[in-house]
Design an enzyme around this catalytic site. Structure first.
Site, PDB file in Angstrom:
ATOM      1  N   LYS A   1      49.148  50.864  28.042  1.00 11.88           N
ATOM      2  CA  LYS A   1      48.133  50.213  27.186  1.00 11.88           C
ATOM      3  C   LYS A   1      47.930  51.033  25.911  1.00 11.88           C
ATOM      4  O   LYS A   1      47.781  50.493  24.811  1.00 11.88           O
ATOM      5  CB  LYS A   1      46.796  50.087  27.929  1.00 11.88           C
ATOM      6  CG  LYS A   1      46.846  49.187  29.157  1.00 11.88           C
ATOM      7  CD  LYS A   1      46.348  47.808  28.842  1.00 11.88           C
ATOM      8  CE  LYS A   1      46.730  46.678  29.776  1.00 11.88           C
ATOM      9  NZ  LYS A   1      46.792  46.847  31.181  1.00 11.88           N
TER      10      LYS A   1
ATOM     11  N   LYS B   1      50.830  37.632  35.358  1.00 11.73           N
ATOM     12  CA  LYS B   1      50.015  36.456  35.027  1.00 11.73           C
ATOM     13  C   LYS B   1      49.739  36.378  33.543  1.00 11.73           C
ATOM     14  O   LYS B   1      49.614  35.300  32.986  1.00 11.73           O
ATOM     15  CB  LYS B   1      48.662  36.532  35.754  1.00 11.73           C
ATOM     16  CG  LYS B   1      48.731  36.367  37.243  1.00 11.73           C
ATOM     17  CD  LYS B   1      47.301  36.256  37.786  1.00 11.73           C
ATOM     18  CE  LYS B   1      47.075  37.219  38.929  1.00 11.73           C
ATOM     19  NZ  LYS B   1      46.494  38.503  38.534  1.00 11.73           N
TER      20      LYS B   1
ATOM     21  N   LYS C   1      57.779  43.488  34.792  1.00 13.12           N
ATOM     22  CA  LYS C   1      57.448  42.771  36.019  1.00 13.12           C
ATOM     23  C   LYS C   1      56.924  41.380  35.687  1.00 13.12           C
ATOM     24  O   LYS C   1      56.410  41.155  34.572  1.00 13.12           O
ATOM     25  CB  LYS C   1      56.434  43.547  36.853  1.00 13.12           C
ATOM     26  CG  LYS C   1      55.029  43.594  36.297  1.00 13.12           C
ATOM     27  CD  LYS C   1      54.047  44.076  37.374  1.00 13.12           C
ATOM     28  CE  LYS C   1      52.610  43.869  36.922  1.00 13.12           C
ATOM     29  NZ  LYS C   1      51.647  43.825  37.990  1.00 13.12           N
TER      30      LYS C   1
HETATM   31  N1  AQP Z   1      55.707  41.239  39.653  1.00 10.20           N
HETATM   32  C1  AQP Z   1      55.149  41.614  40.807  1.00 10.20           C
HETATM   33  N2  AQP Z   1      55.933  41.844  41.883  1.00 10.20           N
HETATM   34  C2  AQP Z   1      55.369  42.204  43.067  1.00 10.20           C
HETATM   35  N3  AQP Z   1      54.033  42.336  43.260  1.00 10.20           N
HETATM   36  C3  AQP Z   1      53.223  42.104  42.214  1.00 10.20           C
HETATM   37  N4  AQP Z   1      51.877  42.136  42.062  1.00 10.20           N
HETATM   38  C4  AQP Z   1      51.562  41.815  40.785  1.00 10.20           C
HETATM   39  N5  AQP Z   1      52.674  41.567  40.085  1.00 10.20           N
HETATM   40  C5  AQP Z   1      53.729  41.738  40.939  1.00 10.20           C
HETATM   41  C6  AQP Z   1      50.922  42.429  43.133  1.00 10.20           C
HETATM   42  O1  AQP Z   1      49.944  41.406  43.110  1.00 10.20           O
HETATM   43  C7  AQP Z   1      48.689  41.938  43.548  1.00 10.20           C
HETATM   44  C8  AQP Z   1      47.575  41.442  42.672  1.00 10.20           C
HETATM   45  O2  AQP Z   1      47.716  41.904  41.377  1.00 10.20           O
HETATM   46  P1  AQP Z   1      46.494  41.816  40.362  1.00 10.20           P
HETATM   47  O3  AQP Z   1      46.205  40.425  40.015  1.00 10.20           O
HETATM   48  O4  AQP Z   1      45.354  42.576  40.869  1.00 10.20           O
HETATM   49  O5  AQP Z   1      46.958  42.583  39.091  1.00 10.20           O
HETATM   50  P2  AQP Z   1      48.335  42.901  38.507  1.00 10.20           P
HETATM   51  O6  AQP Z   1      49.082  43.816  39.411  1.00 10.20           O
HETATM   52  O7  AQP Z   1      48.076  43.384  37.125  1.00 10.20           O
HETATM   53  O8  AQP Z   1      49.067  41.476  38.496  1.00 10.20           O
HETATM   54  P3  AQP Z   1      49.548  40.620  37.291  1.00 10.20           P
HETATM   55  O9  AQP Z   1      50.115  39.395  37.866  1.00 10.20           O
HETATM   56  O10 AQP Z   1      50.427  41.411  36.388  1.00 10.20           O
HETATM   57  O11 AQP Z   1      48.215  40.230  36.559  1.00 10.20           O
HETATM   58  P4  AQP Z   1      47.719  40.554  35.097  1.00 10.20           P
HETATM   59  O12 AQP Z   1      48.788  39.983  34.201  1.00 10.20           O
HETATM   60  O13 AQP Z   1      46.423  39.855  34.972  1.00 10.20           O
HETATM   61  O14 AQP Z   1      47.599  42.031  34.976  1.00 10.20           O
HETATM   62  C9  AQP Z   1      48.844  43.439  43.570  1.00 10.20           C
HETATM   63  O15 AQP Z   1      48.900  43.875  44.916  1.00 10.20           O
HETATM   64  C10 AQP Z   1      50.143  43.703  42.883  1.00 10.20           C
HETATM   65  O16 AQP Z   1      50.817  44.799  43.451  1.00 10.20           O
END
Ligand code: AQP
Length: 347
Positions: free
Chosen positions: A115, A210, A207
């Site tokens: 970040k 969302k 990765k």
């Molecule tokens: N690409 C991924 N592959 C495997 N596991 C993943 N997780 C997230 N992305 C992947 C797992 O999903 C759970 C929930 O994640 P989160 O919503 O708390 O936040 P994050 O990890 O930041 O997920 P995103 O999808 O990338 O959301 P944003 O874009 O909002 O930050 C976790 O257990 C994570 O390991």
């Protein structure tokens, strides 16, 4: 007995990475739990607001996430499913933990460092663009530690991308016990899924996420078969026509093989190289077709369930109210102990 805990941000409909890396495992743990295990899953709205969110949109996303988790198989009768932002003790414990967490521990987090790098790049001078960074973003992993600790969780099922944050939560739990009391908090253990990190379909060095700008970079659990096929067909690979498994050199193709394996087998030690070899002489289009079919088979029942559940707003609110009340009772018991321990008990 185990206390299994995990959370997810209401920042959009869950994608294949969230499902294969986390939610699918949550459901498995729930369905295989021992009678004396406690299972808690929550939607972490306080984490979501570390980045700018439109309030009306956030309200909708919170309901969407609740419906998504239920559609994926979380059963509110066996798991305590709740909204973190409706249990103020999570934020209250986070404050106390902030006061024992050295800033150096947080500066080392790779999520923070990336970040920081983005904020630096967005700035014309060699300074940091301060408006892109806030204290909440910096302290995000402390709030995660508080989420885990307020329920005295012993096991935390999260994706591989969360290992560093979980290790920090372990350090914070140990630091609290060391400073105040030897055994108030268990050291939480990570429960990993066999699935590798699912990568973006547009940029396989990142990765699947969302909040990535392109819709085409992720498959949502609400995507219909046509959308899934189109996204997989458009997945970025490379110019080599042969199919081989090389996560470092060929992240795009390797990601597709890994998704195929995760959607077709429960075997944790599957050799992905063997899968790649079974495509000898075949084209990348053939692999993509098989991946699309496998993903559709996995996602289609969930999508249908989601459509049904999302229309039942009254029931969703009942589920959420019941979960929030129970979680709050549980969290307030720990909070009383913590406040007594640190010298902030009621006079
Ligand atoms: N690409 C991924 N592959 C495997 N596991 C993943 N997780 C997230 N992305 C992947 C797992 O999903 C759970 C929930 O994640 P989160 O919503 O708390 O936040 P994050 O990890 O930041 O997920 P995103 O999808 O990338 O959301 P944003 O874009 O909002 O930050 C976790 O257990 C994570 O390991």
């Amino acid at each position: 007995p185990r206390v299994i805990f995990s959370g997810i941000q209401p920042t959009g409909i869950p994608h294949l990475g969230n499902y294969l890396g986390a939610i699918q495992n949550w459901v498995r743990l729930q369905n295989r739990a021992a009678p004396d295990d406690t299972i808690l899953y929550c939607i972490v709205g306080y984490h979501a607001i570390t980045l700018p969110q439109d309030p009306a949109h956030l309200e909708t996303e919170r309901l969407n996430m609740l419906a998504s988790l239920l559609a994926c198989g979380i059963n509110p009768k066996t798991s305590l499913l709740f909204n973190q932002d409706q249990v103020p003790e999570h934020a209250e414990l986070a404050w106390i933990l902030n006061c024992i967490t050295p800033m150096g521990w947080l500066s080392r987090m790779t999520t923070w460092k990336s970040k920081l790098a983005v904020a630096r790049n967005a700035s014309s001078e060699d300074e940091i663009n301060d408006s892109m960074l806030n204290l909440g973003l910096f302290a995000y992993p402390v709030l995660q530690a508080a989420d885990i600790m307020i329920h005295k969780s012993t096991h935390v099922p999260v994706g591989e991308d969360q290992t560093q944050h979980l290790e920090l939560a372990q350090d914070i739990a140990r630091a609290f016990n060391h400073k105040y009391s030897d055994d108030l908090f268990p050291t939480p253990q990570q429960l990993s899924t066999p699935t590798k990190r699912v990568l973006s379909l547009r940029d396989p060095t990142q990765k699947m996420s969302k909040s990535a700008p392109s819709d085409k970079s992720r498959i949502l659990i609400t995507d219909d078969p046509a959308a899934i096929t189109a996204k997989i067909r458009g997945a970025v690979t490379d110019s080599i026509s042969e199919i081989t498994y090389h996560p470092e050199r060929r992240p795009g193709v390797s990601n597709l093989i890994s998704i195929l394996a995760a959607c077709t087998s429960e075997e944790p030690n599957l050799d992905l190289g063997t899968i790649a070899r079974s495509y000898q002489g075949k084209r990348i289009q053939d692999l993509k077709q098989d991946v699309a079919d496998a993903v559709i088979a996995k996602i289609e029942p969930i999508r249908k369930e989601y459509e049904k559940i999302r229309a039942e707003s009254a029931w969703l609110r009942d589920v959420s109210d019941a979960g929030d009340t129970l979680a709050r009772e549980r969290a307030s018991r720990t909070m009383s102990e913590v406040k007594k321990t640190v010298g902030l008990a009621r006079m």
